[in-house]
Design a protein around this motif. Sequence first.
Motif, PDB file in Angstrom:
ATOM      1  N   TYR A  12     -18.795 -27.527 -41.485  1.00  0.00           N
ATOM      2  CA  TYR A  12     -18.693 -25.407 -40.716  1.00  0.00           C
ATOM      3  C   TYR A  12     -18.168 -25.803 -39.574  1.00  0.00           C
ATOM      4  CZ  TYR A  12     -22.389 -25.394 -43.834  1.00  0.00           C
ATOM      5  OH  TYR A  12     -23.000 -25.156 -45.235  1.00  0.00           O
ATOM      6  N   ASP A  51     -18.390 -27.359 -51.875  1.00  0.00           N
ATOM      7  CA  ASP A  51     -17.038 -26.881 -51.068  1.00  0.00           C
ATOM      8  C   ASP A  51     -15.941 -27.607 -51.082  1.00  0.00           C
ATOM      9  OD1 ASP A  51     -18.584 -28.296 -49.125  1.00  0.00           O
ATOM     10  OD2 ASP A  51     -18.083 -27.394 -47.546  1.00  0.00           O
ATOM     11  N   THR A 103     -20.076 -18.568 -47.650  1.00  0.00           N
ATOM     12  CA  THR A 103     -20.216 -19.511 -48.859  1.00  0.00           C
ATOM     13  C   THR A 103     -21.256 -21.053 -49.219  1.00  0.00           C
ATOM     14  OG1 THR A 103     -18.638 -18.581 -50.330  1.00  0.00           O
ATOM     15  CG2 THR A 103     -19.167 -20.161 -51.394  1.00  0.00           C
ATOM     16  N   SER A 104     -20.353 -21.436 -48.253  1.00  0.00           N
ATOM     17  CA  SER A 104     -21.235 -22.847 -47.770  1.00  0.00           C
ATOM     18  C   SER A 104     -22.287 -22.822 -47.800  1.00  0.00           C
ATOM     19  CB  SER A 104     -20.058 -24.297 -47.237  1.00  0.00           C
ATOM     20  OG  SER A 104     -20.696 -25.800 -46.910  1.00  0.00           O
ATOM     21  N   SER A 122     -15.818 -18.555 -46.242  1.00  0.00           N
ATOM     22  CA  SER A 122     -16.130 -20.179 -46.673  1.00  0.00           C
ATOM     23  C   SER A 122     -17.670 -20.340 -46.359  1.00  0.00           C
ATOM     24  CB  SER A 122     -14.668 -20.971 -46.131  1.00  0.00           C
ATOM     25  OG  SER A 122     -13.377 -20.576 -46.630  1.00  0.00           O
ATOM     26  N   THR A 132     -23.199 -30.005 -42.651  1.00  0.00           N
ATOM     27  CA  THR A 132     -23.289 -27.868 -41.403  1.00  0.00           C
ATOM     28  C   THR A 132     -21.723 -28.075 -40.776  1.00  0.00           C
ATOM     29  OG1 THR A 132     -25.455 -28.479 -39.654  1.00  0.00           O
ATOM     30  CG2 THR A 132     -25.601 -27.145 -41.974  1.00  0.00           C
ATOM     31  N   CYS A 180     -24.493 -29.854 -50.795  1.00  0.00           N
ATOM     32  CA  CYS A 180     -22.924 -30.268 -49.491  1.00  0.00           C
ATOM     33  C   CYS A 180     -21.965 -31.185 -50.169  1.00  0.00           C
ATOM     34  CB  CYS A 180     -23.663 -31.697 -49.364  1.00  0.00           C
ATOM     35  SG  CYS A 180     -25.839 -30.985 -48.300  1.00  0.00           S
TER      36      CYS A 180
END
Length: 693
Positions: A585, A238, A619-620, A616, A582, A235
Amino acid sequence: MERIVTRMLRLRGLVVFLFLALALFCGFITPLVQINYDIADYLPPEAPSTVGLDLMDEIYDKAVPNTRVMVENVTIPEALEYKARLEAVDGVEDVNWLDDQLDLTVPLEIQDQKTVADWYRDGCAVYSLVVDTEKQIAAIGAIREIIGEENAMSGTPVETVDAHLSASSDMVRMMSIILPLVFAILLFTTTSWFEPVLFMLNVGVAILINMGTNLIFGEICFITNTTGAILQLACSMDYAIFLLERFEEFRQEGLEPEAAMAQAVTRSAGSIASSGLTTVMGFAALIAMQFLIGPDMGYVLSKGIAISLVTTLVFMPCVTMFCYKLIDRTSHRSFMPSFRGLAKATGKVKGFVTIGVAVLLIPCYLAQQNIHFVYGASEMTGPDSQIVLERNAINDRFGESSSFALLVPQGNTAKEQALNDAIKDLPQVSSVLSYVETVGRSIPEAYVPPDQLKLLSSQGYTRLVISARIPSESAESFRFVETLRGLAQDQYPDQYHLVGIPATIYDMKDTITADSVKVNLISIGAIGLILLVNFRSLSLPVLLLLTIESSIFINIAVPYFTGSHLQYIGYLIISSVQLGATVDYAILFTNRYLELRREKPKEEAATETIRTTAASILTSGGILASAGVVLRFCSSNLIIGQLGVLVARGAILSIVMVLVLLPTLLTKLEWLVKRTSSKLAFYDETAPKEVTA
């Protein structure tokens, strides 16, 4: 703030030394953190079974039977020898067998065959033991030495000891897989061979500090201990990636490395802190749970994310200043695609996906109302594990069995007899051990030996020990608990206490179910407030939360459609974890869309946003999904494994929703966003375009 950051960078040697020293110290003290493996200990103190258990521990020397041991191919004399050896084990407080129910000097053939079959059949003897939970590790090991691998045992102490023994090996196995897996993802998604080393060092320092500082809690749950480090890694990775990207941007603008880093920290601190705060609040919502595993995980995980934020904004800039030349020397071309094809494909299907999601939400809601939830630890291990195989072997031979202790006020033998008889008449009950049953209501207590009397009557209470042919957790078990409480309530209104594993799980079910709505509302409300402040909009927080909550809704409904059960603990935790982890995002996507929307038409801005944020987000999300997969396949504990499945599936669903559903919501409901937002600028698509000759 820039002055403070510049000063920090000039003292970077001291900063790096202090962080590394703190991480090493925390790594050294981490083994001092006590780990609790008994889920039942996390019931709130006011739960009926907890109150009863505390009272019974206070006034009685012996607890309720909590372990069954089966020995095969034994005669009656041999079975009595085994009983004597089991009674001699340090940590075994009591052993019950057939000789406690019947007079074995009388031939078994002329005695009650139902009672005989409950304890001895086909040359097999099954014993009911009271194992001291403070000494259960040594006691279970000693019992195994006595009975050997060919015989069987089951019960809460057996399950707890197994969880204790397997947790350490599980942790080592999981970290040995997740670390190189995340490292490989970073190698693919970054543009320097050395950048992943920096990222792993940064998050490793944060994880060590978090694990060591758990000592302030004294004790944490094994679920928290096993999942905490992996979820923190997944978590918070990033944050460092975003900071280093900003650093490179400012260097490309011509700034010197130190000035570029000062600008990177100053300009990105707000967005990184905002992103981290949503995750912190998602985890912190667990603190509101009555079921104390929630606060246990909430404190540890929210502390971990907060530490990751500090480490990223303080340690990471300083250590990067020592390594940026190495980053330059190991740079390579990007391996990531342009995502133009993904952006175009998403633009074509987003309408169909939006309709599909809207249609899915109704059956998903209905599915969640009919999921088979499991609340206790009875299914904590896999069907092929030794624990389950031995438990099934005992149940197949003697049937399922659970023990209870019912404490009622002492002194009214008529009521005791009526309650005793009513319980004995229940079809599930195999035996009742009580004062009126064992001694008889006609014999005064003064004539009963004190050592026998204190087992059943003490300090104003008398105890009925009940054995029932029911599993520890099932719908039948819950009905039986309600029946026992109803019978006790009739004779002793609000004056009784029922103790036993099924009663504990029943209270666990009530407690956890009551927590569900509260935790979800708190996490949604807290994160919604952060989004409200961040975007200065009433509608954007709703759209972002709708996007992530839709993915959570679908995620939780999957077990119903696949015909599998779901641990309620995992159900509660994933709602907060997935939302907190999340929603970043969606924030990243929306910020980029609003930025592009100032200069481009909405459809073009949406397509460009998908293209520029996909790397991004993937990836995360890929790191989070990988963490879930590792939890699923590397943990021998099904609770942790199920949580891993939920995390992995939730990460993938959130990625899809953000890249497909959110663009539709932002473009189709832009009229609402304009009317409910402050200081947002939009490109005017109706303005005439300049024509150049």
